[in-house]
Structure formats: structure tokens, C-alpha cells
Design a protein around this motif. Structure first.
Motif, PDB file in Angstrom:
ATOM      1  N   SER A  39      -2.826  -4.156  -2.229  1.00  0.00           N
ATOM      2  CA  SER A  39      -2.644  -2.852  -2.852  1.00  0.00           C
ATOM      3  C   SER A  39      -3.966  -2.289  -3.357  1.00  0.00           C
ATOM      4  CB  SER A  39      -1.663  -2.945  -4.020  1.00  0.00           C
ATOM      5  OG  SER A  39      -1.685  -1.708  -4.690  1.00  0.00           O
ATOM      6  N   SER A  71      -4.494  12.186   1.391  1.00  0.00           N
ATOM      7  CA  SER A  71      -4.885  11.287   2.485  1.00  0.00           C
ATOM      8  C   SER A  71      -4.170   9.938   2.416  1.00  0.00           C
ATOM      9  CB  SER A  71      -6.401  11.057   2.426  1.00  0.00           C
ATOM     10  OG  SER A  71      -6.742  10.529   1.152  1.00  0.00           O
ATOM     11  N   LEU A  72      -3.613   9.617   1.258  1.00  0.00           N
ATOM     12  CA  LEU A  72      -2.881   8.344   1.124  1.00  0.00           C
ATOM     13  C   LEU A  72      -1.599   8.332   1.948  1.00  0.00           C
ATOM     14  CD1 LEU A  72      -3.328   7.662  -2.704  1.00  0.00           C
ATOM     15  CD2 LEU A  72      -4.492   6.520  -0.807  1.00  0.00           C
ATOM     16  N   ARG A  73      -1.266   9.476   2.515  1.00  0.00           N
ATOM     17  CA  ARG A  73      -0.095   9.533   3.393  1.00  0.00           C
ATOM     18  C   ARG A  73      -0.225   8.581   4.576  1.00  0.00           C
ATOM     19  NH1 ARG A  73       0.770  15.810   4.122  1.00  0.00           N
ATOM     20  NH2 ARG A  73       0.623  16.227   1.892  1.00  0.00           N
ATOM     21  N   ARG A  74      -1.426   8.133   4.871  1.00  0.00           N
ATOM     22  CA  ARG A  74      -1.560   7.165   5.966  1.00  0.00           C
ATOM     23  C   ARG A  74      -0.856   5.850   5.638  1.00  0.00           C
ATOM     24  NH1 ARG A  74      -6.349   7.034   3.138  1.00  0.00           N
ATOM     25  NH2 ARG A  74      -7.221   4.981   2.650  1.00  0.00           N
ATOM     26  N   HIS A  75      -0.557   5.613   4.345  1.00  0.00           N
ATOM     27  CA  HIS A  75       0.106   4.370   3.953  1.00  0.00           C
ATOM     28  C   HIS A  75       1.626   4.479   3.927  1.00  0.00           C
ATOM     29  CE1 HIS A  75      -3.638   2.495   2.910  1.00  0.00           C
ATOM     30  NE2 HIS A  75      -3.923   3.404   1.993  1.00  0.00           N
ATOM     31  N   ALA A 110       0.919   4.051  -2.928  1.00  0.00           N
ATOM     32  CA  ALA A 110       0.627   5.468  -2.669  1.00  0.00           C
ATOM     33  C   ALA A 110       1.634   6.370  -3.389  1.00  0.00           C
ATOM     34  CB  ALA A 110       0.633   5.733  -1.165  1.00  0.00           C
ATOM     35  N   TRP A 147      -5.455  13.353  -3.200  1.00  0.00           N
ATOM     36  CA  TRP A 147      -4.975  12.042  -2.736  1.00  0.00           C
ATOM     37  C   TRP A 147      -3.987  12.154  -1.562  1.00  0.00           C
ATOM     38  CZ3 TRP A 147      -3.887  14.323  -7.441  1.00  0.00           C
ATOM     39  CH2 TRP A 147      -2.568  14.702  -7.662  1.00  0.00           C
ATOM     40  N   ALA A 152       0.832  -1.204   0.000  1.00  0.00           N
ATOM     41  CA  ALA A 152       0.000   0.000   0.000  1.00  0.00           C
ATOM     42  C   ALA A 152       0.871   1.261   0.000  1.00  0.00           C
ATOM     43  CB  ALA A 152      -0.924  -0.011   1.209  1.00  0.00           C
ATOM     44  N   LYS A 212     -10.933   4.997  -2.089  1.00  0.00           N
ATOM     45  CA  LYS A 212      -9.739   4.537  -1.357  1.00  0.00           C
ATOM     46  C   LYS A 212      -9.004   5.687  -0.686  1.00  0.00           C
ATOM     47  CE  LYS A 212     -10.403   0.494  -3.286  1.00  0.00           C
ATOM     48  NZ  LYS A 212     -11.013  -0.579  -2.486  1.00  0.00           N
ATOM     49  N   LEU A 213      -9.403   6.914  -0.973  1.00  0.00           N
ATOM     50  CA  LEU A 213      -8.657   8.065  -0.449  1.00  0.00           C
ATOM     51  C   LEU A 213      -9.026   8.359   1.006  1.00  0.00           C
ATOM     52  CD1 LEU A 213      -8.781  10.505  -3.512  1.00  0.00           C
ATOM     53  CD2 LEU A 213      -7.097   8.757  -2.977  1.00  0.00           C
ATOM     54  N   ASP A 266       0.975   8.805  -6.695  1.00  0.00           N
ATOM     55  CA  ASP A 266       1.401  10.208  -6.623  1.00  0.00           C
ATOM     56  C   ASP A 266       2.259  10.546  -7.848  1.00  0.00           C
ATOM     57  OD1 ASP A 266       1.421  12.641  -4.943  1.00  0.00           O
ATOM     58  OD2 ASP A 266       3.565  12.264  -4.690  1.00  0.00           O
TER      59      ASP A 266
END
Lengths: 461, 272
Positions: free
Chosen positions: B268, B16-20, A175, B14, A171, A460-461, A179
Motif C-alpha cells: 500500500s 491518477s490513482l485510478r490506475r489502482h 486509493a 490524485w 493499493a 505516488k500519484l 480519496d
């Protein structure tokens, strides 16, 4: 025989060609560490003057590392193309610089010349060239390579999307990968440095990248940067390997310290070719190099580090790579002390590699124990892009959280494409437009929202 | 830090994907460039990493921490007498100074040591991050110690070495006639990770070996690989290497045989 000159009433004598080459090299910490650098500025320029008078032919007669001792020397001399060499065979090193800068050196004539040059000839002329010379000549050269897209075309600049994660977490990797794609990066390769050499961790990443590329039909290639023998094992077990990666150096002993030889590289190239995974080309190898690697393995044979680096390109070109990446500032201040030394080395590497016919990229980077910062990287990035570099790295915010160093960011690639009016690789640019990431003028569209083609990821965000 | 006018910046939905991941994703953009806030945060992190390189290891504290866990240690020094020389002369950081070498030679003559064929030496080297060593060397060592017991392998000595590089472990191992050396070292500090520890493992250590003879486990820190995971990987390597009598490139880390495809598909979000 020795080489001698006098300068300002002082006589200088250099015992052999490798000593002359080393003393003529612009100052860098690695050569001082090795004890091969000029003792002062005057000796350096005396060596440069002496080197400028050496005929190019001399490099075919005096091997810097003996033929009998080193398979890289044997590869270079055995594969030398005398016919291609003919147009410059009568020149000295100094004349060769003039020739390269002249109108006689064109994109076409330089392409034909490549197999007639040895790495040592190319290293020699680079030592008497200024930054602008290195840029001017490299800019004339176009080296195109291809796998699932076409890299290195004039007016294009590609990036390796490097979504490293300290735990190889799928994951986390995804990410950074997303990006990068949304910042229009990843046309050279999507390439991960795994946190371990563990076979299962490595092949897990291979599968992840392959599935993402297939699912979104991205015209690019993947690579997990693990040892060549791990690639071979993965291929034998049916894993999806696009490109085979390996770090290489310019001497047999340095390559042995990496656990590789020419025959292992050959075997891996053949295995990857047999998979037939390329769609528009068959360049299946990805090499990384860097000044100082031979010395750090104590395998430099008294050569300066820049000449060793050029010899690594002699190895690389034997395997028709898709990508050759000089990881210029990664090795640290023992070899390239500060921003000034890193910048010059990066431009030398690009020039030497291109002149030898290689699809050169550069990891424009520095470590936290070097005397360098983002300003230095901006200078090298801009200069290399002017020189026509094929590809650079792209990572989130310049911060590699796995390898602990700083390289160019996704933003940096967009900056340099903008100021120099460069576009991504053509197949990838078409995909970016289709996905709604860029418009047909290569302006970035993403930010506030996800492009419609990726709308399903909203949840998924 | 002050707040900047967000109307001038294009944010990334996106983010918020920093949590991963700790990676600097979703930074947004000013035109195509880095927004002011992200730029200044980067500069601040770089300043901290630069300072981490220069911070010396508190060796007395480390030895005291080890002693409290019942682990005696030997204090050694490389030939690089200070940090400035260490950074410029890697060759000096790879060799012990004369006093240290003499200490180990004396130790090697003690009875008992040379007769045990199942023993390793642990070297703790400051490397480029004293923070990593200060915080993680002790728990790492304890995890290694208990895991080795299951293999009936003992740790003959623990050496703490200042201004040391990876290859220095070879000399320590050779002088003590160890079957293998396990070297813990502070890795070069990253912007987001000034505290990363690495392990280098070498079977039959001797001066002059290259990286091809070593196995590396890196990125051991709270935000990276855990001490337990690293110990599991290491013990697999030790076990295999004692059987096959080698280490390095020829010894591939195949610990953990889970099926690659299943794991990748399951985890993923890009593929769900």
C-alpha cells in the motif's frame, strides 16, 4: 382475544396483535410477499385506527413471537425497564404519538424513556406516523457513542468511509481511502466489506486499515465487515480489531440463518472490550440490519418486516454499539419495491432505532433491479439529515464496485453538511484542520494540490 | 460527450490513482458537488445496469457452448415464469417447476448415480445478470471440472436453470441425492460490473437450508476475481467439506496461508 373495529359500515376483525400490526403497516412489497399485508387501503386504515386504540401495556402481555420459542422475545421482555416506562404506561399507541410530538417529549425525557420501550411499541407508533412525525420526533433525540471519537452529537454528521475493492487489493483500497479522507469522510468508521470471507484476506485488510490509522494518527476506527466468528478468531490470533461487525435480525431463527446467537455476540463484545483499543469510549460493536432480512430467511413468524426490523434494534441495544446501520435499499425490490417505499422505511428505521436509544445510521441505497434512482436517494439523505442521523455511508461516486449497488458518495456527505450546517465529529474535524483538508469553517480545501501534511504522497500519484 | 468548462470545476490531483482501482475516485468537484461530466457518466452507467437486469439468458447458446466443451446439460426452470414475477417473488425463484422436478426425479432413478459417494452437481442459474452467466459460466465450469479431478470427485450433472435464485440449488441437489451442490449465478449488476458471477457451495444440500449452510465466492469477472482464483478457493472448500461433512459458517475459507502483515506493508502506497 381479537381486535375489531368498523369503518364506513364494514366490520374488521384482526385475530391477534401481530396481524393487527402487519395490516396497519404502510404498503411495502415484502409484506405482500409474506402474505401479511392489508388486502386494501381501507383495511389498512381500519387496522391503524384499531392499533391506535391499543394500550402500550398490551405489548408487555401479548408477545408477537412466543417467549418460549424465541430468545429475542425473551431478551426484550426480560430486560424491560418498568420504571422508565412509567411516564407513558397509561397511554395507548395513538396517545403515545401525541405525547412524542408534545413538549413533554424532550431530549432528556426521551433518553430516560428508551429502556422502558419495547421494539414492538416503537414499531406500532411508527405505523401511524407520517414522514414529518418520524423526522420531528427523531430530531429531538441525541444518541452519543464513542470509541476513538465522539459520534452523534447535535450539529454533527459522520460518515463510514467504505473503500471496497473487488479483489481486496491493498493499493486499490488505499486509493479509495485517500480519496475519502481528502473529501473529509471517514469519522464514523473506515469500514471495508471484504470480497471473500477468507481469513487471511480479511486479516490483511484489518492490518492495512490499522496501520493507516496509526501512521496518520486519524481519530477514527476501522472495521472489516466479516462474520462475528471470524472477528473472534482474528482477536484470538492477535489481529488489530477495533470494532466487531455483524448483521443481525429480529428473530432467533433469522439470526441463526446468519450463523449467530445472543451468546456469540456477547462473547465477541467481551473479546473486543478486552483489547481496550478505544481512547474516548468503549462502544465496540457495529451492527447492520435491514427490513426484509427475517422474511428472506423464512424466519419472520408471520410478523411484518418493519416490526421484525425494530426487534433487531432490541438485539442491538443489548450490546451498546458504536454504530447501527440500516442497509435500507440493499435487499431489493421484493421487500422495498421503489423509491417511495425505501424512503419511508429508512425514516422509520432511524426513528425506531433512535427512540430505542441506538446510534443510528443509514446506508441510503438502492440496487439496479429496484425502481429507484439518485433523486430518491437525495430525498432520503436530506430528510434523514434533518432528522439528525448519526452517520451515512461515503463511497467514491456513489458506486460500490464490490457489492454492486449505489449508496451515498463523499460528495453527498459534503452537500448535506453544507445545506444543514453540520460538521464532522469533533476529534475528526480537528484532525481535518490539522491536516489542511478543511478550514475551521468546515470548508473543503483539497483539490488542485495535496495538503502539505500529505506532500510525501505526491511521488505516488 | 461534450467537454465542459473545466475552469468551473476543482480537479483532484490524485485522480491518477485510478490506475489502482475501478472505483470512481478523483472525480473533482463543483463547489462540493459532482461535476456535470461525472454526473452524466453515472446516469449512463445506471441506464446500462438497469437494462442488464432485463436481458434474458440465451439458454440455447449456453447449452451449445457447454456441448462444444463436451459437457451435456439439462435445461430446467424455476416456478417464476417470467422476469417480472422473478423480481417480485423470490420464493418462486427458489423452487423448480413441476416439469423440472419430474425430470430430475427420473434422472435420479438411473443406475450408477446413487452409488457414487464422491460426486457433486453443478447448477448454472441466470440470477440477476445473464451477461455474467453467458460469458463466464463455461470457463468457470471447466476450471472446476479439472480441479475436482485431482480430488477424485466427479460432476454427476450440469443443470442450467432459468429465473433461478441461489436456494434452488438445494432442491436440485436433494433430488439427485448429491453429496454437494456448486451453484454458479449471475450476481446483481453493478454500475461498473454488469458481468459479475458468484459461486455458492453447499454440502449435503436439501430444501430448507439457509445461507448459514452455504459458502460464497463472489465477484468473478474480468475486472474482479479470476476464474482460476475462484476455482482454487472453491476446491479448498470442497476438500475440507468432504472431510468434515459440512459447509457454510462452520467451514471458514483459510486457503492460502500467507502472513497478513507482510503483504499489507509491502503493497500500500499510503504506508511506504
Amino acid at each position: 382475544m381479537g381486535y375489531q373495529t368498523s369503518l364506513g359500515g364494514t366490520g374488521y376483525r384482526f385475530n391477534d396483535l401481530k396481524t393487527l400490526m402487519a395490516k396497519a403497516t404502510p404498503l411495502r412489497s415484502g409484506d405482500c410477499l409474506a402474505g401479511v399485508a392489508a388486502t386494501d387501503a381501507r383495511e389498512r386504515v381500519a387496522a391503524q385506527m384499531t392499533l391506535a386504540a391499543v394500550p402500550l401495556k398490551r405489548f408487555l402481555q401479548e408477545a408477537l413471537i412466543p417467549y418460549e420459542e424465541d430468545e429475542v422475545t425473551r431478551l426484550i421482555l426480560d430486560r424491560h425497564d418498568a420504571e422508565a416506562f412509567a411516564p407513558v404506561a397509561h397511554l395507548t399507541v395513538g396517545d403515545f404519538r401525541d405525547w412524542l410530538l408534545s413538549e413533554q417529549a424532550t431530549s432528556a425525557s426521551l433518553r430516560n424513556l428508551a429502556s422502558g420501550l419495547t421494539p414492538e411499541m416503537v414499531a406500532a407508533v411508527s405505523k401511524i406516523m407520517r414522514i414529518q412525525d418520524l423526522i420531528r420526533v427523531a430530531q429531538k433525540i441525541e444518541v452519543v457513542s464513542a470509541f476513538r471519537n465522539t459520534l452523534g452529537l447535535k450539529g454533527r454528521l459522520s460518515t463510514r468511509l467504505q473503500p471496497n475493492h473487488p479483489k481486496d487489493d491493498p493499493a486499490g483500497v488505499a486509493a479509495s481511502l485517500l480519496d475519502g479522507l481528502l473529501y473529509a469522510n471517514g469519522d464514523a468508521v473506515i469500514g471495508i466489506n471484504p470480497a471473500t470471507d477468507n481469513y487471511h484476506a480479511v486479516t490483511r485488510l484489518m492490518c492495512l486499515l490499522d496501520e493507516v490509522i496509526q501512521r496518520y494518527e486519524i481519530p477514527t476506527q476501522s472495521c472489516v465487515l466479516t462474520h462475528v466468528t471470524t472477528h473472534l478468531e482474528a482477536i484470538n490470533r492477535g489481529m488489530p480489531v477495533d470494532l466487531v461487525f455483524q448483521s443481525i435480525a429480529g428473530t432467533q431463527a433469522a439470526n441463526a440463518s446468519f450463523g449467530v446467537s445472543l451468546s456469540v455476540l456477547q462473547e465477541a463484545q467481551q473479546a473486543a472490550l478486552a483489547l481496550g483499543r478505544g481512547t474516548v469510549g468503549n462502544n465496540v460493536m457495529y451492527f447492520e440490519t435491514g427490513q426484509g432480512s427475517a422474511l428472506s430467511a423464512n424466519a419472520h413468524h408471520g410478523l411484518d418486516q418493519q416490526t421484525c426490523e425494530a426487534r433487531a434494534y432490541g438485539v442491538a441495544r443489548h450490546f451498546s454499539p458504536l454504530l447501527v446501520n440500516s442497509v435500507v435499499g440493499f435487499i431489493g425490490p421484493e421487500y422495498l419495491y421503489d423509491g417511495k417505499q425505501i424512503i419511508r422505511a429508512g425514516l422509520e428505521d432511524h426513528f425506531c432505532g433512535k427512540l430505542l436509544g441506538l446510534p443510528m445510521g443509514c446506508d441510503i441505497c438502492y440496487t439496479n433491479h429496484a425502481e429507484a434512482d439518485q433523486d430518491d436517494m437525495d430525498m432520503l439523505l436530506t430528510q434523514l439529515a434533518v432528522a439528525g442521523i448519526n452517520f451515512i455511508m461515503g463511497i467514491p461516486g456513489s458506486d460500490d464496485i464490490m457489492l454492486n449497488y449505489q449508496t451515498t458518495s463523499f460528495h453527498d456527505a459534503l452537500y448535506v453538511r453544507k445545506v444543514l450546517n453540520k460538521a464532522p465529529a469533533p476529534e475528526f474535524a480537528t484532525w481535518l484542520q490539522k491536516m489542511g483538508i478543511m478550514d475551521d469553517q468546515h470548508n473543503l480545501l483539497t483539490g488542485h494540490t495535496l495538503p502539505s501534511a500529505l506532500a510525501h504522497l505526491q511521488a505516488k500519484l | 460527450m461534450s467537454d465542459f468548462n473545466q475552469a468551473l470545476v476543482t480537479p483532484n490531483i490524485w485522480a491518477s490513482l485510478r490506475r489502482h482501482t475501478p472505483a470512481r475516485i478523483g472525480l473533482g468537484r463543483s463547489g462540493v458537488s459532482l461535476p456535470t461530466q461525472a454526473l452524466l457518466e453515472f446516469q449512463s452507467a445506471h441506464a446500462q445496469a438497469r437494462d442488464a437486469v432485463k436481458l434474458p439468458l440465451d439458454i440455447q447458446q449456453l447449452q451449445q457452448d457447454l456441448a462444444e466443451q463436451g459437457v451435456p446439460s439439462l435445461r430446467l426452470h424455476s416456478q417464476a415464469k417470467d422476469r417480472s414475477l422473478y423480481l417480485q417473488r423470490p420464493d418462486l425463484g427458489r423452487r423448480l417447476d413441476a416439469d423440472s422436478a419430474a425430470k430430475l426425479k427420473r434422472l435420479a432413478t438411473l443406475p450408477g448415480l446413487q452409488h457414487n459417494r464422491r460426486q457433486v452437481v453443478v447448477v448454472i442459474a441466470d440470477g440477476l445478470s445473464s451477461t455474467a452467466v453467458q460469458q463466464q459460466a463455461v470457463p468457470m465450469l471447466l476450471a472446476i471440472q479439472s480441479a475436482l479431478q485431482a480430488l477424485s470427485i466427479t460432476i454427476s450433472s450440469v443443470c442450467v436453470v432459468e429465473q433461478a435464485r441461489v436456494a434452488l440449488g438445494d432442491e436440485v441437489g436433494e433430488l439427485l441425492a448429491s453429496q454437494a451442490v456448486i451453484l454458479l449465478v449471475g450476481e446483481r449488476p453493478g454500475l461498473s460490473s454488469p458481468d459479475s458471477l458468484g459461486i455458492y457451495y453447499t454440502y449435503a444440500p436439501r430444501v430448507g437450508l439457509t445461507d448459514a449452510a452455504r459458502n460464497c465466492i463472489s465477484n468473478i469477472r474480468p475486472g474482479g476475481q479470476s476464474v482460476e482464483e475462484a476455482a482454487t478457493r472453491l476446491i479448498w472448500l470442497v476438500k475440507e467439506s468432504f472431510t468434515r461433512k459440512l459447509s457454510g459458517v462452520a467451514l471458514k475459507d483459510q486457503s492460502g496461508g500467507s502472513d497478513a502483515l507482510e503483504v499489507a506493508q509491502g503493497r500500500s502506497f499510503l504506508l511506504e
